[in-house]
Enzyme design. Structure first.
Site, PDB file in Angstrom:
ATOM      1  N   LYS A  79       9.833 -62.646 -19.894  1.00 43.32           N
ATOM      2  CA  LYS A  79       9.425 -63.616 -19.037  1.00 43.32           C
ATOM      3  C   LYS A  79      10.208 -63.629 -17.630  1.00 43.32           C
ATOM      4  CE  LYS A  79       8.061 -68.734 -18.453  1.00 43.32           C
ATOM      5  NZ  LYS A  79       8.154 -69.894 -19.366  1.00 43.32           N
ATOM      6  N   SER A 154       3.984 -72.454 -19.233  1.00 42.78           N
ATOM      7  CA  SER A 154       4.249 -71.728 -18.089  1.00 42.78           C
ATOM      8  C   SER A 154       4.137 -70.084 -18.492  1.00 42.78           C
ATOM      9  CB  SER A 154       5.323 -72.008 -17.241  1.00 42.78           C
ATOM     10  OG  SER A 154       6.460 -71.889 -18.217  1.00 42.78           O
ATOM     11  N   SER A 178       6.113 -74.458 -22.869  1.00 39.56           N
ATOM     12  CA  SER A 178       5.531 -73.294 -22.290  1.00 39.56           C
ATOM     13  C   SER A 178       5.636 -72.109 -23.308  1.00 39.56           C
ATOM     14  CB  SER A 178       6.413 -72.858 -21.205  1.00 39.56           C
ATOM     15  OG  SER A 178       6.115 -73.835 -20.030  1.00 39.56           O
TER      16      SER A 178
HETATM   17  N1  GLN Z   1       3.561 -77.509 -19.073  1.00 38.24           N
HETATM   18  C1  GLN Z   1       5.008 -78.068 -18.994  1.00 38.24           C
HETATM   19  C2  GLN Z   1       5.306 -78.516 -17.492  1.00 38.24           C
HETATM   20  O1  GLN Z   1       4.522 -78.052 -16.693  1.00 38.24           O
HETATM   21  C3  GLN Z   1       5.912 -77.369 -19.615  1.00 38.24           C
HETATM   22  C4  GLN Z   1       6.543 -76.286 -18.909  1.00 38.24           C
HETATM   23  C5  GLN Z   1       7.590 -75.731 -19.564  1.00 38.24           C
HETATM   24  O2  GLN Z   1       7.710 -75.468 -20.745  1.00 38.24           O
HETATM   25  N2  GLN Z   1       8.454 -74.791 -18.933  1.00 38.24           N
HETATM   26  O3  GLN Z   1       6.193 -78.978 -17.149  1.00 38.24           O
END
Ligand code: GLN
Length: 503
Positions: A79, A154, A178
């Protein structure tokens, strides 16, 4: 000849160890697959130019009898939130376009030490803010099950790459879901380790008290093998635990062999089995409960009354920490610099750079976080959110007094359409209801495929949670559940994904 991209990391590991295949062959097969399908998927932001050379080096080591770990020679995608010495690291943001870090994240160094083959960097929501990968400054990633749909976020790039057979392994980061939510909507496996179990050094920080790096794979055993490589104490991360961790791969193998949950108390969190979930998700979840019960699990209902406030508390704590972490992107130290027309002060340059370099979601959260931390509001917002966090930790403690593991769907819906929620931040935030509590409490969580939703034929995900430091329990029971589900389907979930057009 077998299509090497269809094999799991564990299967590749055996074939590499017996020298039935070389790492160069395996790596080449995956690079070819990327070349053939990534134009449609857009999982990758950068492809490594060194992958074949690295693979050649590992093949030489193997031929000359050097001792090698189980994943030596196996390709992996990383990532883009993780710093890599030899590849740009943008965190999905324009502000870091082209930035090549002066060091490797600890997890990346561990991959290299274990002789894995980095294939490239994967797409993500900007600074890991989002649930769909649509907030990437470099365009969205497409879900291999349906190219018009989101791959989750994400870490949608890592999950899509794994689900599209572009790589057997990937790394993700999970601050509020994410890793687990993208796994759910792409039919893959993802693990958020116990907070402190995997080093955060060199992971571009979103919210430091919530972030964890973890595996994204197609099987529980592969996740365990990767976790064994990346986990453990790191003196460079002040929150890193000093625990001696057991072999997660051994735990996963044990679960897969036993294929039973005899005597395991499986807690169903009442608040995470909500009426608002997509009917097909709830249906698959309840069928899974029946399956577990038939195979020896004792199903107990547990209640976590404060989970109701988890999303609200998270969206104060996260922006507060993020606004502080993102202050370092000031046009001086990293990446982009924009000079305002007609010149200006240092502050003007910083403002013009941040205006041009950050996307809308990042700006929204910086504003929210700065507000929540401001003198007059600190106690009312940030302080209250921290109290809620403690209450959620207590809810987990009570639940784990009654259950060995907790389960829920990993996401309330299947993959939604690209563009469907992009203008509705609250709808986007509500995707995380099931995953956020584990981050707030620092406990480990795993997402694995739970079957296809009958109404749309898209993947659903099952989430398992265990007490802090009990990650091995997730691997053991997760592998058993995975084996039971696959037996009930007669095949793996991802083998049912539609074929992608290749170029
Ligand atoms: N969807 C969550 C957010 O927007 C999780 C993000 C993450 O785990 N990096 O914060």
């Amino acid at each position: 000849m077998t299509d090497l991209t269809r094999l799991t990391a564990a299967e590749l590991s055996e074939k590499l160890a017996s020298r039935e295949v070389s790492s160069v062959e395996v790596t080449k097969a995956h690079l070819d697959r990327i070349a053939a399908v990534d134009g449609e998927i857009h999982a990758f932001l950068h492809i490594s130019k060194d992958a074949i050379d690295t693979a050649e080096g590992v093949d030489v080591l193997r031929r000359t009898g050097s001792p090698l770990g189980p994943l030596a020679g196996v390709p992996i995608a990383i990532k883009d939130v993780l710093c890599t010495l030899d590849m740009p690291s943008t965190a999905g943001s324009r502000i870091l376009e082209g930035w090549v870090p002066p060091y490797d994240a600890t997890v990346v160094r561990k991959l290299r030490d274990a002789n894995l083959i980095p294939l490239g960097k994967t797409n993500m929501d900007e600074f890991a803010m989002g649930s769909s990968t649509e907030h990437s400054a470099y365009g969205p990633t497409h879900n291999p099950w349906d190219l018009d749909r989101i791959p989750g976020g994400s870490g949608g790039g890592s999950a899509a790459a794994v689900a599209a057979f572009e790589t057997p392994l990937a790394l993700g980061s999970d601050t509020g879901g994410s890793i687990r939510q993208p796994a759910a909507v792409t039919g893959s496996v993802g693990v958020k380790p116990t907070y402190g179990g995997v080093s955060r050094y060199g992971a571009i920080a979103l919210a430091s008290s919530l972030d964890q790096v973890g595996p994204v794979t197609r099987t529980v055993l592969d996740a365990a093998l990767l976790h064994d490589v990346i986990g453990g104490h790191d003196p460079r991360d002040s929150t890193s635990l000093r625990d001696e961790w057991p072999s997660f791969a051994a735990a996963a193998r044990k679960g897969r062999e036993n294929m039973s949950l005899k005597g395991v108390r499986v807690g169903v969190v009442k608040e995470l089995d909500a009426p608002g979930f997509q009917p097909g998700v709830s249906q698959r979840f309840h069928e899974t409960l029946d399956l577990l019960q038939k195979n020896g699990a004792e199903i107990v209902e547990v209640s976590a009354p404060n989970f109701e406030y988890a999303v609200a508390a998270y969206y104060l704590i996260l922006p507060a920490e993020a606004s502080s972490n993102l202050a370092k992107f000031d046009s001086v130290r990293f990446g982009l610099r924009v000079n305002p027309v007609g010149g200006g002060t240092v502050e003007d340059v910083m403002a013009a750079t941040r205006e041009a370099g950050f996307g809308a979601e990042v700006k929204r959260r910086v504003i929210l976080g700065t507000y929540a931390l401001s003198a007059g509001y600190y106690d009312a917002y940030y302080g209250s959110a921290q109290k809620v966090r403690t209450l959620i930790q207590r809810d987990f403690a009570s639940a784990f007094a009654l259950a060995d593991i907790l389960i829920s769907p990993s996401a309330p819906t299947t993959a939604f359409k690209i563009g469907e929620k992009i203008d509705d931040p609250l709808a986007m935030y509500l995707n995380d209801v099931t995953t956020i509590p584990a981050n707030l409490a620092g406990i480990p969580g795993m997402g694995l495929p739970m079957g296809l939703a009958p109404e749309d034929g898209l993947p659903t995900g099952l989430q398992l949670m265990a007490p802090a430091r009990a990650d091995a329990r997730l691997y053991e029971h997760g592998a058993a559940i995975e084996a039971l589900l696959e037996e009930s389907w007669g095949r793996t979930l991802l083998s049912q994904a539609p074929e992608l057009a290749t170029r």
